[in-house]
Design an enzyme around this catalytic site. Structure first.
Site, PDB file in Angstrom:
ATOM      1  N   ASP A  44       0.782  -1.252   0.000  1.00 55.21           N
ATOM      2  CA  ASP A  44       0.000   0.000   0.000  1.00 55.21           C
ATOM      3  C   ASP A  44       0.815   1.304   0.000  1.00 55.21           C
ATOM      4  O   ASP A  44       0.486   2.239   0.748  1.00 55.21           O
ATOM      5  CB  ASP A  44      -0.950   0.039   1.214  1.00 55.21           C
TER       6      ASP A  44
ATOM      7  N   ASP B  56      -4.636  -0.845  -1.585  1.00 56.47           N
ATOM      8  CA  ASP B  56      -5.957  -0.658  -1.027  1.00 56.47           C
ATOM      9  C   ASP B  56      -6.802  -0.133  -2.198  1.00 56.47           C
ATOM     10  O   ASP B  56      -6.385   0.810  -2.895  1.00 56.47           O
ATOM     11  CB  ASP B  56      -5.848   0.424   0.061  1.00 56.47           C
TER      12      ASP B  56
ATOM     13  N   HIS C 283     -10.673   0.555  -2.715  1.00 52.22           N
ATOM     14  CA  HIS C 283     -12.027   0.515  -2.173  1.00 52.22           C
ATOM     15  C   HIS C 283     -13.064   1.103  -3.123  1.00 52.22           C
ATOM     16  O   HIS C 283     -12.805   2.110  -3.786  1.00 52.22           O
ATOM     17  CB  HIS C 283     -12.100   1.343  -0.879  1.00 52.22           C
TER      18      HIS C 283
ATOM     19  N   HIS D  96     -10.501   6.965   1.543  1.00 57.47           N
ATOM     20  CA  HIS D  96      -9.137   6.884   1.003  1.00 57.47           C
ATOM     21  C   HIS D  96      -9.062   5.768  -0.031  1.00 57.47           C
ATOM     22  O   HIS D  96      -9.859   4.827  -0.002  1.00 57.47           O
ATOM     23  CB  HIS D  96      -8.134   6.609   2.137  1.00 57.47           C
TER      24      HIS D  96
ATOM     25  N   LYS E 114      -6.966  -5.131  -2.820  1.00 56.12           N
ATOM     26  CA  LYS E 114      -7.678  -5.616  -1.623  1.00 56.12           C
ATOM     27  C   LYS E 114      -8.647  -4.557  -1.112  1.00 56.12           C
ATOM     28  O   LYS E 114      -8.524  -3.381  -1.463  1.00 56.12           O
ATOM     29  CB  LYS E 114      -6.670  -5.997  -0.538  1.00 56.12           C
TER      30      LYS E 114
ATOM     31  N   CYS F 110      -2.017  -2.572   7.745  1.00 53.28           N
ATOM     32  CA  CYS F 110      -1.916  -3.525   6.635  1.00 53.28           C
ATOM     33  C   CYS F 110      -0.600  -4.297   6.622  1.00 53.28           C
ATOM     34  O   CYS F 110      -0.566  -5.468   6.224  1.00 53.28           O
ATOM     35  CB  CYS F 110      -2.174  -2.803   5.319  1.00 53.28           C
TER      36      CYS F 110
HETATM   37 ZN   LIG Z   1      -8.403   1.039   3.447  1.00 55.18          ZN
END
Ligand SMILES: [Zn+2]
Length: 193
Positions: A8, A46, A48, A61, A86, A127
């Protein structure tokens, strides 16, 4: 076979980002320097959806396809063999790189005969921690490169506690200078043997 996992290292986790880790960008040159010592390099992002339940706990974020979700611009991304996404569903946090949904990290590493995983990236207390603990559970000899990770430190000692928890679980805490270039590692040409 050893592999480097870069967790990340995205704009939103670096200074100026939506969920910035103080000094999160200072690990970028350390990670870039590590890349030459590895034959297999994987990274997580990351990633999302905008309506993720994750944003009930955290500021918005790393929303898919936004600048905040891009890697830090100075990261040598051309050296990365595969990126694992992820937190991609609206109901999962996706803290661990092993929870990636774009591909199965454990299977990819095992197919490449990886048995030692060196973990770097952001953030130590979330993470990186979740990824390193999962790596141990999945049977990898696991190292966290302490000068190649940084903590969020919502509470001031979170990063230190996370490192201690990882150590107790069997993760070796090392410095980037401890990693020697293996004589078995051929220079990276883009075509892996
Ligand atoms: Zn996140």
């Amino acid at each position: 076979m050893k592999a480097l996992l870069i967790v990340d290292v995205q704009n939103d986790f670096c200074p100026g980002g939506a969920l910035a880790v103080s000094h999160g960008d200072k690990i970028v040159p350390v990670i870039n320097g590590l890349m030459d010592k590895f034959h297999v390099i994987v990274a997580s992002k990351d990633w999302h959806p905008a309506d993720s339940v994750h944003f009930k706990k955290w500021p918005v974020h790393c929303v898919q396809n936004t600048r905040g979700a891009e890697f830090h611009p100075l990261l040598r991304t051309t050296n990365i063999d595969q990126v694992f996404l992820k937190g991609t569903k609206n109901k999962d946090d996706g803290y661990s790189a092993f929870e990636a949904t774009s591909d199965n990290l454990e299977r990819v590493l095992k197919e490449r005969k990886v048995d030692e995983l060196y973990v770097s990236g952001l953030a130590t207390d979330y993470c990186v921690r979740a990824s390193a603990l999962d790596a141990v559970k999945k049977g990898f000899r696991t190292y966290v490169v302490q000068d190649a990770v940084e903590a969020v430190n919502v509470h001031p000692d979170d990063g230190a506690h996370a490192l201690e928890e990882m150590r107790e679980a069997g993760v070796a805490l090392i410095a980037s200078s401890d990693i020697k270039t293996s004589s078995l590692v051929a220079p990276k040409t883009g075509n892996l043997i």
